[in-house]
Design a protein around this motif. Structure first.
Motif, PDB file in Angstrom:
ATOM      1  N   LYS A  54       1.587 -86.625 -22.493  1.00  0.00           N
ATOM      2  CA  LYS A  54       1.150 -88.055 -23.282  1.00  0.00           C
ATOM      3  C   LYS A  54       1.300 -87.932 -24.707  1.00  0.00           C
ATOM      4  O   LYS A  54       1.175 -88.883 -25.391  1.00  0.00           O
ATOM      5  N   SER A 103      -5.817 -92.397 -19.449  1.00  0.00           N
ATOM      6  CA  SER A 103      -4.756 -93.336 -19.226  1.00  0.00           C
ATOM      7  C   SER A 103      -3.369 -92.835 -19.037  1.00  0.00           C
ATOM      8  O   SER A 103      -2.826 -92.097 -19.800  1.00  0.00           O
ATOM      9  N   ASN A 126      -0.499 -93.147 -20.140  1.00  0.00           N
ATOM     10  CA  ASN A 126       0.477 -93.769 -21.268  1.00  0.00           C
ATOM     11  C   ASN A 126       0.810 -92.582 -22.270  1.00  0.00           C
ATOM     12  O   ASN A 126      -0.009 -91.782 -22.446  1.00  0.00           O
ATOM     13  N   ARG A 169      -0.502 -86.492 -26.595  1.00  0.00           N
ATOM     14  CA  ARG A 169      -1.898 -86.619 -27.010  1.00  0.00           C
ATOM     15  C   ARG A 169      -2.509 -85.554 -27.873  1.00  0.00           C
ATOM     16  O   ARG A 169      -2.394 -84.627 -27.477  1.00  0.00           O
ATOM     17  N   SER A 226      -2.744 -99.107 -22.450  1.00  0.00           N
ATOM     18  CA  SER A 226      -2.961 -98.406 -21.180  1.00  0.00           C
ATOM     19  C   SER A 226      -2.215 -99.082 -19.955  1.00  0.00           C
ATOM     20  O   SER A 226      -2.436-100.397 -20.112  1.00  0.00           O
ATOM     21  N   HIS A 242      -5.396 -97.225 -31.569  1.00  0.00           N
ATOM     22  CA  HIS A 242      -5.318 -97.074 -30.188  1.00  0.00           C
ATOM     23  C   HIS A 242      -4.930 -98.450 -29.645  1.00  0.00           C
ATOM     24  O   HIS A 242      -4.857 -99.643 -30.439  1.00  0.00           O
TER      25      HIS A 242
HETATM   26 MG    MG Z   1      -5.964 -94.127 -23.055  1.00  0.00          MG
END
Ligand code: MG
Ligand code: AMP
Length: 347
Positions: A58, A148, A150, A60, A156, A242
């Motif tokens: 991700k 999620s 993505n 992330r 998402s 986000h």
């Molecule tokens: Mg998310």
């Protein structure tokens, strides 16, 4: 890496999908799975190396903690330590809303690796009611960490196609369970005893609304001020930018404040597509996408929101102008997403 997509149109497909998903999870690999909220990117929540792959796929940041999905209600006590003073309220919430889109923040037990919670002492847990997700997690028998599916900061995904656009080539398997029935991420709450009655703090508005929660305690919404969030990015999951499409999106709260630039092509993301709402007549829109045509239903708008945002993002417009939706029920979550999406993005 080649990403395989398995459909779930027949019983045979479903058995195949469940079998392959469980095998990959057991091997410490990632699988994108349908849930009732949005598609999740799942890994064995008890295996830190498997969970690390989620952050990698991700992109992330490691300070953003994950939601842990449980195979059963009883698993709650295996992964969290519920303080006595909120035990009754937690039990009521679980009995009322699980399986379903309500995520609870609770003190974690040691079985949950630190990487899952970004080092926090609390873990976010829920039980999904998606039939395919339930079969997979039941057969796997272990909690699944699944944010999620993505890339970090994107919208998402509410369909397997959207997952594949985001994560294709980065993960081995996507289970296609069709469009998500809720289309918005779960409501996240934290419960504390409160002075008179239990306090239910909503950290992320979602499909379980204030009305649903208020019979269990005093409901307050926290962290809705994007400016504050920006200055405290370590507040998990509350990053201001986000859900943003790549095309600039602007939530215009009052139609009178919109002055179009004649050189630009605009798309309108409308709630009901009604002239009387004041946005349709403002401009000769290059495209109008309507969340819930006709009299407007917030549940339908919630289901379609991310889907239409992705579609408009792919249309090559200069800017997406979003109409506000009513600030009640699920409308609160929709407005929250639109406000975050319309926040100016950093380069
Ligand atoms: Mg998310
Ligand atoms: P996602 O599953 O992608 O919607 O992201 C999960 C979100 O859950 C995070 O971004 C946070 O908002 C929230 N979350 C998960 N764990 C915690 C935690 N321990 N404390 C606060 N928020 C959390």
């Amino acid at each position: 890496m080649e990403t395989k997509i398995i459909f779930t149109d027949s019983d045979l497909d479903i058995r195949e999908a469940v079998g392959q998903a469980v095998a990959l999870l057991r091997a410490g690999e990632l699988v994108a799975l349908p849930t009732e909220t949005v598609y999740g990117l799942g890994a064995n929540a008890l295996d830190p190396e498997a969970v690390a792959k989620i952050f990698e796929a991700k992109e992330r940041p490691s300070f953003d903690p994950l939601i842990v999905h449980l195979p059963s209600k009883t698993a709650l006590r295996e992964v969290t330590e519920i303080p006595d003073e909120i035990e009754k309220t937690i039990t009521q919430l679980v009995e009322t809303f699980w399986p379903g889109p309500l995520t609870l923040l609770l003190p974690k037990r040691d079985v949950i690796p630190d990487i899952v919670t970004a080092g926090l002492q609390t873990v976010a847990v829920r039980q999904s009611d998606h039939p395919i997700f339930r079969r997979i997690i039941k057969q796997f028998g272990t909690p699944i960490a699944a944010p999620s599916a993505n890339r970090f900061g994107s919208i998402s995904p509410t369909s397997a196609t959207h997952v594949s656009e985001q994560l294709g080539g980065r993960i081995p398997l996507i289970i296609d369970g069709g469009a998500c029935s809720r289309g918005l991420e779960s409501t996240i709450v934290r419960v504390s005893p409160g002075p008179k009655k239990p306090l239910i703090e909503v950290l992320r508005p979602g499909p379980i609304t204030e009305d649903d929660l208020k019979k269990f305690g005093k409901v307050v919404f926290v962290g809705r001020n994007a400016a504050v969030e920006e200055s405290a990015p370590e507040a998990p999951g509350r990053l201001a930018s986000h859900y943003a499409p790549r095309t600039p999106l602007r939530l215009v709260e009052d139609p009178a404040t919109f002055t179009p630039d004649p050189a630009k092509r605009y798309a309108l993301l409308s709630y009901r597509g009604q002239e009387k709402d004041g946005y349709l007549p403002l401009h000769d829109w290059a495209k109008v996408a309507v969340l819930s045509p006709g009299s407007g239903r917030l549940t339908e708008a919630g289901i379609r929101l991310f889907h239409l945002m992705v579609q408009l993002d792919q249309g090559g417009y200069d800017e997406i102008i979003a109409e506000p939706v009513p600030d009640r029920g699920i409308g609160r979550a929709i407005l929250d997403k639109l406000r975050r999406a319309s926040h100016p993005r950093k380069a």
